[in-house]
Design an enzyme around this catalytic site. Structure first.
Site, PDB file in Angstrom:
ATOM      1  N   CYS A 169       0.774  -1.224  -0.032  1.00 20.07           N
ATOM      2  CA  CYS A 169      -0.048   0.095  -0.082  1.00 20.07           C
ATOM      3  C   CYS A 169       0.743   1.457   0.090  1.00 20.07           C
ATOM      4  O   CYS A 169       0.374   2.454  -0.057  1.00 20.07           O
ATOM      5  CB  CYS A 169      -0.828   0.075   1.340  1.00 20.07           C
ATOM      6  SG  CYS A 169      -1.672  -1.660   1.386  1.00 20.07           S
ATOM      7  N   HIS A 308      -4.049   7.404   5.843  1.00 22.16           N
ATOM      8  CA  HIS A 308      -4.285   6.092   5.260  1.00 22.16           C
ATOM      9  C   HIS A 308      -5.508   5.355   5.441  1.00 22.16           C
ATOM     10  O   HIS A 308      -6.232   4.942   4.423  1.00 22.16           O
ATOM     11  CB  HIS A 308      -3.021   5.276   5.922  1.00 22.16           C
ATOM     12  CG  HIS A 308      -2.896   3.712   5.377  1.00 22.16           C
ATOM     13  ND1 HIS A 308      -2.642   3.654   4.016  1.00 22.16           N
ATOM     14  CD2 HIS A 308      -2.964   2.612   5.558  1.00 22.16           C
ATOM     15  CE1 HIS A 308      -2.592   2.407   3.463  1.00 22.16           C
ATOM     16  NE2 HIS A 308      -2.903   1.611   4.439  1.00 22.16           N
ATOM     17  N   GLU A 319      -3.412   4.443  13.537  1.00 23.71           N
ATOM     18  CA  GLU A 319      -3.089   5.908  13.040  1.00 23.71           C
ATOM     19  C   GLU A 319      -3.588   7.050  13.731  1.00 23.71           C
ATOM     20  O   GLU A 319      -2.837   8.126  13.861  1.00 23.71           O
ATOM     21  CB  GLU A 319      -3.614   5.863  11.595  1.00 23.71           C
ATOM     22  CG  GLU A 319      -3.092   7.249  10.806  1.00 23.71           C
ATOM     23  CD  GLU A 319      -3.630   7.179   9.313  1.00 23.71           C
ATOM     24  OE1 GLU A 319      -3.015   7.794   8.692  1.00 23.71           O
ATOM     25  OE2 GLU A 319      -4.597   6.108   9.028  1.00 23.71           O
ATOM     26  N   LYS A 340     -10.475   6.996   1.228  1.00 27.17           N
ATOM     27  CA  LYS A 340     -10.797   5.626   0.912  1.00 27.17           C
ATOM     28  C   LYS A 340     -12.364   5.211   0.722  1.00 27.17           C
ATOM     29  O   LYS A 340     -12.734   4.378   0.123  1.00 27.17           O
ATOM     30  CB  LYS A 340      -9.821   4.777   1.656  1.00 27.17           C
ATOM     31  CG  LYS A 340      -8.505   4.737   1.178  1.00 27.17           C
ATOM     32  CD  LYS A 340      -7.712   3.813   1.828  1.00 27.17           C
ATOM     33  CE  LYS A 340      -6.162   3.729   1.515  1.00 27.17           C
ATOM     34  NZ  LYS A 340      -5.235   4.764   2.061  1.00 27.17           N
ATOM     35  N   HIS A 345      -9.524   1.527  -2.084  1.00 24.05           N
ATOM     36  CA  HIS A 345      -8.338   1.276  -1.507  1.00 24.05           C
ATOM     37  C   HIS A 345      -7.672   0.859  -3.010  1.00 24.05           C
ATOM     38  O   HIS A 345      -7.526  -0.211  -3.386  1.00 24.05           O
ATOM     39  CB  HIS A 345      -8.003   0.248  -0.503  1.00 24.05           C
ATOM     40  CG  HIS A 345      -6.632   0.233   0.263  1.00 24.05           C
ATOM     41  ND1 HIS A 345      -5.586   0.851  -0.489  1.00 24.05           N
ATOM     42  CD2 HIS A 345      -5.914  -0.370   1.213  1.00 24.05           C
ATOM     43  CE1 HIS A 345      -4.417   0.825   0.419  1.00 24.05           C
ATOM     44  NE2 HIS A 345      -4.815  -0.090   1.380  1.00 24.05           N
ATOM     45  N   PHE A 405       0.990  -3.185   4.580  1.00 23.73           N
ATOM     46  CA  PHE A 405       1.324  -4.595   4.881  1.00 23.73           C
ATOM     47  C   PHE A 405       2.801  -4.854   4.755  1.00 23.73           C
ATOM     48  O   PHE A 405       3.609  -4.537   3.696  1.00 23.73           O
ATOM     49  CB  PHE A 405       0.606  -5.597   4.221  1.00 23.73           C
ATOM     50  CG  PHE A 405      -0.720  -5.822   4.671  1.00 23.73           C
ATOM     51  CD1 PHE A 405      -1.442  -5.265   5.718  1.00 23.73           C
ATOM     52  CD2 PHE A 405      -1.756  -6.712   4.034  1.00 23.73           C
ATOM     53  CE1 PHE A 405      -2.662  -5.510   6.200  1.00 23.73           C
ATOM     54  CE2 PHE A 405      -3.166  -6.720   4.254  1.00 23.73           C
ATOM     55  CZ  PHE A 405      -3.591  -6.212   5.361  1.00 23.73           C
TER      56      PHE A 405
END
Length: 419
Positions: A169, A308, A319, A340, A345, A405
């Site tokens: 990502c 994010h 976050e 998003k 995403h 990830f």
């Protein structure tokens, strides 16, 4: 150190086929999320997706029709960005003009097509006369991770460094940051930054579904299924598309007397070195603080942060904690949102897209909302610009986070350009 300016933006997203339509839809909270058709889900039910409204091949010359869909997306976005920057193909300084691309899973459509062809020829009576092992000779070049960077480099005659980053990502955020470094330190004078992704295929959807991070359809309105920072959030929705930015040194921009949209001022990156899928406050804090330090800005200088914000339970809470740790006493005055919720995403393309949307927010003074945030999670207690866009804001610097990830973190900062 060279100052690095942004002179062009381009997009093709689930929200629109260019940057202006995509940003307008984001401001209105118009979600492109919908149920995925059964021929894409591989038989799985209740899966969602955010597909682009326009077929990229229809926007390109026919000679690009055989390329992988992700490469087609990249070409559409790059074309808009270069035209926006008033840069034609094969520039005189092409050896100093690079291409930096980010993609999470290159060639997903090509790979799924190979398997479909193989099993059809192997098992279907109507294909019995075909050799299941005979594939198109350019299958590998179509699906290699650097296919998009190669296509843009060749089509526009950009002979500088061509680099591809695959960091899940954070891929295109890292691509933007490394292009920033290359220009800042004098290795290049300009670069096209690409973020592209197209993995709405049976194979990838089944793989993502196995991770249990995909949002379940909202029973009242599937378009509202992705709800970052909401108490009832349950995961993200895969999207597809691309974004591109043109970066140039200040000297090059001044030489050609071109306008600049913004200055790319800060880049931070870190590794959690902790867990494959669970995020770390320490790693995210390191990324954001490094970007602020490189930009020579304080936390109070940032007026908007594109989070994010994936709508996963752990991700949104971590976050929030990370932002509070970095911004301290000014955290409650910071406007934060996750787009998003409407465009999905875009994995490898997310960083470039969200940076571009942040720059457009800064320039317009209109901040995109976190759509569908009707029931905020008390643990996510920042100003997440719920439901409605915020207009007439004076924003001088923006931050965009991409946390991947594997524990890879990337943060970008852009600010108003003052010559």
């Amino acid at each position: 150190m060279n100052r690095v300016l942004i002179t062009g933006l381009g997009m093709i997203t689930p929200l629109g086929s260019d940057s202006s339509s995509s940003f307008a839809a984001a401001l209105q909270g118009q979600s492109a999320i919908r149920p995925a058709p059964t021929d894409i889900t591989g038989g799985l039910s209740n899966l969602l997706m955010a597909a682009v409204a326009a077929d990229p091949a229809s926007l390109l010359d026919k000679k690009f029709a055989s390329l992988d869909r992700a490469t087609q997306f990249a070409l559409v976005a790059a074309d808009e960005a270069l035209k926006h920057a008033s840069i034609s193909s094969h520039p005189a300084d092409s050896a100093r003009f690079g291409v930096f691309a980010g993609i999470g899973f290159g060639g997903a459509h090509t790979l799924d097509g190979l398997y479909a062809r193989y099993f059809a020829a192997l098992t279907a009576p109507s294909h019995a006369h075909k050799n299941p092992t005979v594939m198109h000779p350019l299958s590998v070049p179509r699906m290699m991770a650097n296919a998009a960077a190669a296509a843009v480099s060749m089509h526009y005659g950009l002979a500088g460094a061509s680099n591809t980053y695959s960091v899940a990502c954070a891929s295109s955020a890292v691509a933007a940051g490394e292009a920033f470094r290359a220009i800042r330190h004098g290795y290049l004078d300009a670069a096209v930054v690409l973020g592209t992704e197209s993995m709405l295929t049976p194979g990838s959807l089944m793989a993502w579904n196995a991770l249990r991070v995909m949002a379940k359809p909202d029973s009242r309105n599937p378009a509202h299924s992705c709800r970052p920072f909401s108490l009832d959030r349950n995961g993200f929705v895969l999207g597809e598309g691309a974004a591109a930015l043109v970066l140039e040194s200040q000297a090059r921009v001044q030489q050609r007397q071109a306008p600049a949209l913004a200055e790319l001022a800060g880049y931070g990156c870190s590794s959690d070195a902790q867990h494959l899928t669970n995020p770390s406050v320490q790693g995210q804090v390191a990324s954001m603080q490094q970007a602020l330090d490189i930009a020579a800005l304080g936390a109070g200088d940032i007026g908007y942060l594109n989070a994010h914000g994936t709508a996963t339970d752990a991700g949104d809470v971590i976050e929030t904690q990370s932002i509070r740790a970095v911004f301290g006493a000014v955290a409650d005055r910071l406007a934060v949102s996750s787009t998003k919720a409407v465009h999905g995403h875009l994995i490898g393309a997310g960083g470039a897209l969200e940076l571009a949307l942040s720059i457009m927010a800064m320039r317009s003074g209109s901040l995109p909302p976190t759509a569908h945030l009707e029931h905020p999670d008390p643990r996510c207690d920042l100003d997440y610009v719920p439901l409605q866009a915020r207009h007439h804001c004076r924003i001088d610097a923006v931050m965009s986070n991409s946390f991947a990830f594997g524990g890879s973190n990337a943060t970008l900062i852009a600010r108003r350009y003052v010559s």
